[in-house]
Design a protein around this motif. Structure first.
Motif, PDB file in Angstrom:
ATOM      1  N   ARG A  34       0.812  -1.206   0.000  1.00 51.03           N
ATOM      2  CA  ARG A  34       0.000   0.000   0.000  1.00 51.03           C
ATOM      3  C   ARG A  34       0.851   1.264   0.000  1.00 51.03           C
ATOM      4  N   SER A  35       0.269   2.310  -0.547  1.00 50.82           N
ATOM      5  CA  SER A  35       0.819   3.653  -0.408  1.00 50.82           C
ATOM      6  C   SER A  35      -0.096   4.408   0.552  1.00 50.82           C
ATOM      7  N   GLU A  36       0.355   5.571   1.012  1.00 46.14           N
ATOM      8  CA  GLU A  36      -0.433   6.331   1.977  1.00 46.14           C
ATOM      9  C   GLU A  36      -0.382   7.819   1.653  1.00 46.14           C
ATOM     10  N   TYR A  37      -1.466   8.508   2.023  1.00 45.57           N
ATOM     11  CA  TYR A  37      -1.518   9.965   2.027  1.00 45.57           C
ATOM     12  C   TYR A  37      -1.803  10.399   3.455  1.00 45.57           C
ATOM     13  N   TRP A  38      -1.020  11.337   3.972  1.00 40.70           N
ATOM     14  CA  TRP A  38      -1.224  11.883   5.314  1.00 40.70           C
ATOM     15  C   TRP A  38      -1.626  13.335   5.185  1.00 40.70           C
ATOM     16  N   LEU A  39      -2.823  13.685   5.640  1.00 37.49           N
ATOM     17  CA  LEU A  39      -3.333  15.053   5.636  1.00 37.49           C
ATOM     18  C   LEU A  39      -3.402  15.545   7.075  1.00 37.49           C
ATOM     19  N   VAL A  40      -2.626  16.582   7.404  1.00 37.19           N
ATOM     20  CA  VAL A  40      -2.621  17.126   8.763  1.00 37.19           C
ATOM     21  C   VAL A  40      -3.861  17.990   8.950  1.00 37.19           C
ATOM     22  N   ILE A  41      -4.604  17.716  10.007  1.00 37.55           N
ATOM     23  CA  ILE A  41      -5.807  18.464  10.358  1.00 37.55           C
ATOM     24  C   ILE A  41      -5.500  19.483  11.455  1.00 37.55           C
ATOM     25  N   LYS A  42      -4.683  19.072  12.440  1.00 41.64           N
ATOM     26  CA  LYS A  42      -4.376  19.914  13.593  1.00 41.64           C
ATOM     27  C   LYS A  42      -2.954  19.610  14.056  1.00 41.64           C
ATOM     28  N   GLY A  43      -2.196  20.644  14.419  1.00 43.37           N
ATOM     29  CA  GLY A  43      -0.855  20.443  14.943  1.00 43.37           C
ATOM     30  C   GLY A  43       0.215  20.549  13.868  1.00 43.37           C
ATOM     31  N   ASN A  44       1.430  20.215  14.262  1.00 40.59           N
ATOM     32  CA  ASN A  44       2.580  20.296  13.357  1.00 40.59           C
ATOM     33  C   ASN A  44       3.345  18.984  13.377  1.00 40.59           C
ATOM     34  N   ALA A  45       3.610  18.477  12.180  1.00 40.60           N
ATOM     35  CA  ALA A  45       4.260  17.178  12.022  1.00 40.60           C
ATOM     36  C   ALA A  45       5.597  17.327  11.324  1.00 40.60           C
ATOM     37  N   LEU A  46       6.477  16.405  11.640  1.00 37.76           N
ATOM     38  CA  LEU A  46       7.675  16.188  10.845  1.00 37.76           C
ATOM     39  C   LEU A  46       7.464  14.834  10.176  1.00 37.76           C
ATOM     40  N   VAL A  47       7.383  14.844   8.859  1.00 38.45           N
ATOM     41  CA  VAL A  47       7.135  13.624   8.095  1.00 38.45           C
ATOM     42  C   VAL A  47       8.429  13.239   7.391  1.00 38.45           C
ATOM     43  N   GLN A  48       8.944  12.060   7.732  1.00 34.61           N
ATOM     44  CA  GLN A  48      10.113  11.523   7.045  1.00 34.61           C
ATOM     45  C   GLN A  48       9.623  10.603   5.944  1.00 34.61           C
ATOM     46  N   ILE A  49      10.086  10.860   4.723  1.00 32.66           N
ATOM     47  CA  ILE A  49       9.812   9.998   3.578  1.00 32.66           C
ATOM     48  C   ILE A  49      11.156   9.710   2.934  1.00 32.66           C
ATOM     49  N   GLY A  50      11.564   8.459   2.955  1.00 32.11           N
ATOM     50  CA  GLY A  50      12.904   8.120   2.493  1.00 32.11           C
ATOM     51  C   GLY A  50      13.910   8.749   3.434  1.00 32.11           C
ATOM     52  N   ASP A  51      14.850   9.505   2.897  1.00 34.15           N
ATOM     53  CA  ASP A  51      15.861  10.168   3.721  1.00 34.15           C
ATOM     54  C   ASP A  51      15.597  11.667   3.865  1.00 34.15           C
ATOM     55  N   LYS A  52      14.410  12.128   3.471  1.00 31.12           N
ATOM     56  CA  LYS A  52      14.071  13.548   3.561  1.00 31.12           C
ATOM     57  C   LYS A  52      13.018  13.774   4.630  1.00 31.12           C
ATOM     58  N   ASN A  53      13.090  14.952   5.282  1.00 26.25           N
ATOM     59  CA  ASN A  53      12.121  15.339   6.306  1.00 26.25           C
ATOM     60  C   ASN A  53      11.358  16.571   5.840  1.00 26.25           C
ATOM     61  N   TYR A  54      10.041  16.575   6.104  1.00 22.46           N
ATOM     62  CA  TYR A  54       9.170  17.665   5.687  1.00 22.46           C
ATOM     63  C   TYR A  54       8.333  18.135   6.870  1.00 22.46           C
ATOM     64  N   GLU A  55       8.460  19.408   7.233  1.00 24.49           N
ATOM     65  CA  GLU A  55       7.541  19.966   8.216  1.00 24.49           C
ATOM     66  C   GLU A  55       6.199  20.130   7.526  1.00 24.49           C
ATOM     67  N   THR A  56       5.150  19.688   8.192  1.00 25.70           N
ATOM     68  CA  THR A  56       3.828  19.647   7.573  1.00 25.70           C
ATOM     69  C   THR A  56       2.807  20.155   8.581  1.00 25.70           C
ATOM     70  N   GLY A  57       2.026  21.174   8.200  1.00 24.63           N
ATOM     71  CA  GLY A  57       1.054  21.782   9.094  1.00 24.63           C
ATOM     72  C   GLY A  57      -0.371  21.561   8.624  1.00 24.63           C
ATOM     73  N   PRO A  58      -1.328  22.148   9.333  1.00 23.91           N
ATOM     74  CA  PRO A  58      -2.746  21.970   9.007  1.00 23.91           C
ATOM     75  C   PRO A  58      -3.056  22.328   7.550  1.00 23.91           C
ATOM     76  N   GLY A  59      -3.788  21.441   6.893  1.00 21.92           N
ATOM     77  CA  GLY A  59      -4.174  21.629   5.507  1.00 21.92           C
ATOM     78  C   GLY A  59      -3.144  21.135   4.501  1.00 21.92           C
ATOM     79  N   GLN A  60      -1.986  20.697   4.982  1.00 19.83           N
ATOM     80  CA  GLN A  60      -0.955  20.174   4.088  1.00 19.83           C
ATOM     81  C   GLN A  60      -0.967  18.646   4.127  1.00 19.83           C
ATOM     82  N   TYR A  61      -0.534  18.035   3.034  1.00 19.69           N
ATOM     83  CA  TYR A  61      -0.500  16.575   2.991  1.00 19.69           C
ATOM     84  C   TYR A  61       0.815  16.099   2.393  1.00 19.69           C
TER      85      TYR A  61
END
Length: 106
Positions: A34-61
């Protein structure tokens, strides 16, 4: 830690709500089916995909391709809430291949 709630499951997709407490993280993992989509609704995330990190906030996926290692970390001071959409042909827990886990799960 946090919790998850299943919303919907059909033949080729599944939708979940994931809540993660501040300073907590999910295991570094990947999936064969499976693949996945993560949509942030509330709060702030650090999403690691492979060897890269992405800060992701509300409304971002972020899209996590099938077979790609990934991890979710709550980097905010409040709970992190996101919607996860899984797309594939198999959603069993045995399709979670954990590479690192702070809770000792395999």
């Amino acid at each position: 830690m946090g919790y998850l709630r299943n919303f919907k499951k059909e033949n080729y997709y599944q939708v979940k709500r994931i809540t993660l407490d501040p300073e907590q993280m999910l295991s570094l993992q990947y999936h064969h089916h499976r693949s996945e989509y993560w949509l942030v609704i509330k709060g702030n995330a650090l999403v690691q995909i492979g060897d890269k990190n992405y800060e992701t906030g509300p409304g971002q996926y972020r899209h996590i391709p099938q077979g790609e290692k990934h991890r979710l970390t709550n980097i905010g001071s409040e709970e992190l809430v996101l919607i996860e959409v899984q797309i594939g042909n198999y959603f069993g827990e045995d399709d979670i291949v954990r590479l690192e886990d702070i809770y000792g799960r395999k």
